[in-house]
Design an enzyme around this catalytic site. Structure first.
Site, mmCIF file in Angstrom:
data_model
loop_
_atom_site.group_PDB
_atom_site.id
_atom_site.type_symbol
_atom_site.label_atom_id
_atom_site.label_comp_id
_atom_site.label_asym_id
_atom_site.label_seq_id
_atom_site.Cartn_x
_atom_site.Cartn_y
_atom_site.Cartn_z
ATOM 1 N N SER A 203 0.809 -1.225 0.000
ATOM 2 C CA SER A 203 0.000 0.000 0.000
ATOM 3 C C SER A 203 0.837 1.268 0.000
ATOM 4 O O SER A 203 0.469 2.260 -0.627
ATOM 5 C CB SER A 203 -0.940 -0.004 1.209
ATOM 6 O OG SER A 203 -1.800 -1.116 1.181
ATOM 7 N N HIS A 249 0.575 4.446 4.305
ATOM 8 C CA HIS A 249 -0.125 5.169 3.243
ATOM 9 C C HIS A 249 0.360 6.615 3.153
ATOM 10 O O HIS A 249 0.646 7.110 2.058
ATOM 11 C CB HIS A 249 -1.631 5.142 3.508
ATOM 12 C CG HIS A 249 -2.223 3.774 3.403
ATOM 13 N ND1 HIS A 249 -3.585 3.542 3.398
ATOM 14 C CD2 HIS A 249 -1.644 2.549 3.293
ATOM 15 C CE1 HIS A 249 -3.818 2.250 3.290
ATOM 16 N NE2 HIS A 249 -2.652 1.623 3.233
#
Length: 298
Positions: A203, A249
């Site tokens: 991610s 993230h």
């Protein structure tokens, strides 16, 4: 005093002239401005400065530069990819899938490869983590997935975002963007998350690609609304779903945006220096973050 035609001195001067490399029986005082081989009037090809030989014209398109200098370039200065525009994207996707299949075959791989600061593993019977010297976890965790929905979501993002970015940035720059974004996500997770909290997934790298896409589209004056909406949706999931390492993230997003900005806004005369320098600064920030966090845990 003038000399009569055919005098010995004049013959000696004539004999000192080199011969055309393509026509040995023809003497000439002209040389190719690129390779400096002697060329006769029949072989001379006008260039921007002086004359060039036919071979140099063929190899450099008559520009006085190497043949690769006249190839089309992208916005980052990279040569336009003539082969598969998704080659690196496919390789990265393949590596992620291969590791996922390996995890399905051996569940202990997650314990050995995921990102953890410092923790005692009852399954392995030992202390594990980056702070214990297992720095490779910062990289291996980027390719590690346990759930099918997790890898499916990340690989879909890699396919959608990776292809256009690879074509725009070039393969080497795209790979640098992906790896540094993933490492930045790992570093921020290592810094802020609890030492015994495990994390895994691509991610961070995917968010880096998303940040780079925004910068690239802004640079090319494209409509940003679709990609901004996608970013907002992903951030909503990041901060509302449980079990998501939001640090990865955000770290990947920021690093990807910074790297892409340096790549697409670098001045033409110092493009390589600025692009390399931007990547080096991001890498240095990652290293400093990891070292400082390690010192605080040991």
């Amino acid at each position: 005093m003038d000399q009569a035609p055919g005098s010995p001195d004049q013959h000696q001067a004539a004999q000192g002239l080199p011969s055309c490399y393509r026509h040995p029986d023809r003497e000439t005082g002209i040389r190719c401005t690129r390779c400096e081989r002697p060329i006769c009037p029949e072989c001379m090809v006008s260039a921007s400065v002086g004359f060039q030989c036919p071979e140099c014209v063929r190899s450099g398109s008559g520009t006085g530069h190497a043949a690769t200098a006249s190839r089309p370039r992208t916005i980052t200065g990279s040569a336009v990819i003539s082969g598969d525009p998704r080659l690196v994207t496919k390789i990265l996707l393949g590596v992620n899938l291969a590791v996922f299949l390996a995890v399905l075959a051996d569940k202990t791989l997650v314990l050995r490869l995921d990102l953890v600061g410092a923790a005692f593993s009852p399954q392995l019977g030992q202390v594990v983590g980056v702070a214990d010297g297992e720095w490779y976890r910062l990289v291996t965790s980027m390719f590690l997935h346990q759930e099918i929905w997790h890898i499916a979501f990340n690989m879909l993002g890699l396919w959608w975002l990776g292809g256009p970015l690879e074509a725009a940035l070039g393969r080497v720059r795209f790979l640098a963007l992906y790896m540094l974004s993933g490492l930045a996500g790992s570093a921020l997770t290592y810094l802020l998350a609890a030492p015994n909290q495990g994390a895994l997934g691509a991610s961070g790298a995917i968010f880096g690609l998303l940040g780079a896409t925004i910068v690239l589209m802004r640079r090319m004056n494209y409509d940003l609304r679709p990609v901004i909406a996608l970013l907002a949706l992903n951030l909503l999931f990041t901060f509302t779903w449980s079990g998501i390492a939001w640090e990865a993230h955000i770290g990947g997003l920021v690093a990807g945006g910074v790297i892409a900005f340096g790549m697409v806004h670098a001045p033409a005369r110092r493009r390589s220096l600025v692009q390399f320098g931007t990547c080096a600064l991001v890498l240095m920030a990652i290293i400093v973050t990891v070292v400082l966090r390690t010192q605080s845990l040991t």
